[in-house]
Write an enzyme that holds these catalytic residues in place. Structure first.
Site, short mmCIF file in Angstrom:
data_model
loop_
_atom_site.label_atom_id
_atom_site.label_comp_id
_atom_site.label_asym_id
_atom_site.label_seq_id
_atom_site.Cartn_x
_atom_site.Cartn_y
_atom_site.Cartn_z
N HIS A 115 0.52 -1.37 0.18
CA HIS A 115 -0.31 -0.22 -0.30
C HIS A 115 1.40 1.37 -0.28
CE1 HIS A 115 -3.17 -2.24 0.28
NE2 HIS A 115 -3.12 -2.05 1.84
N HIS A 184 -9.93 2.02 0.66
CA HIS A 184 -10.11 1.06 0.87
C HIS A 184 -10.83 0.25 2.52
CE1 HIS A 184 -7.64 -3.10 3.47
NE2 HIS A 184 -6.97 -2.89 2.96
N GLU A 323 -11.91 -3.49 -3.11
CA GLU A 323 -10.95 -2.64 -3.59
C GLU A 323 -10.89 -2.53 -4.83
OE1 GLU A 323 -6.92 -3.51 -0.89
OE2 GLU A 323 -8.65 -4.37 -0.32
#
Length: 357
Positions: A115, A184, A323
């Site tokens: 991420h 997210h 996602e």
């Protein structure tokens, strides 16, 4: 009273102050259907999403923290905008135009970048400007930020109207780089703080998914058929129906934490790829996207250490993240859709959450 096709002017309020004294603002969007979305300038976070059920009772369906402090500590990315690269990059390295780039190993104890690194876009203070029925947040990521090349100018736009929340991402760069942005949010259609999402029914327009190794990185060989596996959601099935099955992939991840290869690949305009339904409340989320993949994560590592606005702690499977994105580790996989962005090009991605009838 607003008509279903209308949205009000977004409202800004103070949400707190960062340790350096910078203020964090919350922007609240409403429409005429009872839908309300709240977005923070910190991390371009979708902090709350209130949705009516089949009887008109409204509840916040997005998991989050009770106040700003929660977003500043160890966090499971509740509602965050993820970048510069969402999901995993194996070994925290990739080659682009004959140069190897090293990015932080932020997936401990696994040797991956996750991420965007320890200081990804979810930790940054974005600049906001109001729009008709929405808000646009902008961020400049300098060359070398978390090891990624090229100065990147990114924006995410949230707009709300007629029972739909639309999220549009754009970015451009001054040097070749890789980009993979997503939101997210964890959803629980019974309401934030309710019991697990295992009774939620999921449908995915995906005949294949990406099996992973013990480090949660895609195996070689490309997408595998979902037919005959616990990963087959081509027709509606409860998330909990097979999550405890004797399956090596479920064992590795502790549940679902995999990317499905969406039918049709990347598209110019959003197309319907997923439906999440909670039978008891009647709430249904219909999700459309331009992206080639969707990472479904069932909150496998939530352990009760985070408490939401409801005052109830989040245990395992308290929410599910959907996602929309490119595939994990794409910078190291030339067989996957490319995530390379070059000067003169514009990165665009759109996802629509539809709670209408």
């Amino acid at each position: 009273m607003l008509s279903p096709a209308q949205s009000s002017t977004p409202v800004r309020d103070d949400y707190g102050t960062l340790p350096d004294g910078s203020p964090v603002h919350r922007w609240t969007l409403t429409d005429g259907t009872g839908l309300t979305a709240s977005v923070l300038t910190l991390g371009a976070i979708l902090q709350a999403l209130h949705v009516p059920d089949s009887s008109g009772r409204t509840a916040n369906i997005a998991l989050g923290h009770r106040d700003l402090t929660g977003y500043l500590g160890r966090a499971p990315y509740f509602g965050a905008t993820i970048g510069r690269y969402s999901n995993r990059i194996a070994a925290g390295r990739f080659r682009l135009d004959d140069r190897v780039h090293l990015v932080p190993l932020s997936d401990q104890p696994r040797p991956n970048s996750l991420h965007g690194g320890e200081q990804g876009f979810d930790t940054r203070l974005w600049t906001a400007r109001p729009l008709a029925g929405g808000v646009e947040l902008s961020l400049t990521s300098p060359d070398g930020d978390q090891g990624f090349p090229g100065t990147l100018r990114a924006s995410v736009r949230y707009t709300l109207a007629a029972g739909q929340l639309r999220i549009d991402y754009r970015a451009d760069t001054e040097a070749p780089t890789v980009v993979n942005l997503t939101n997210h949010s964890y959803f629980n259609l019974a309401g934030e703080g309710a019991d697990s999402v295992l009774d939620h029914e999921l449908t995915l327009a995906a005949a294949a998914y990406l099996p992973v190794d013990p480090q949660l990185r895609p195996l070689g060989g490309g997408p595998a058929p979902v037919a005959g596996t616990p990963f087959d959601f081509t027709s509606a099935r409860p998330l909990g129906e097979r999550i405890g099955a004797e399956d090596e992939q479920l064992r590795i991840a502790g549940g679902y934490d995999h990317c499905w290869a969406l039918d049709g690949g990347r598209t110019s305009n959003p197309r319907r790829v997923a439906v999440l339904r909670h039978p008891a409340s009647g709430r249904t989320l219909k999700l459309s996207t331009t992206e080639p993949g969707i990472q479904v994560y069932t909150g496998n590592t939530l352990d009760g250490s985070f408490t939401g606005p409801s005052g109830r702690p989040y245990g395992r499977y308290s929410g599910v993240a959907l996602e929309t994105q490119h595939f994990p580790d794409s910078p190291n996989r030339p067989d996957y859709p490319s995530t390379v962005l070059r000067p003169g090009e514009e990165y665009r991605s759109a996802t629509v959450l539809d709670f209408g009838s």
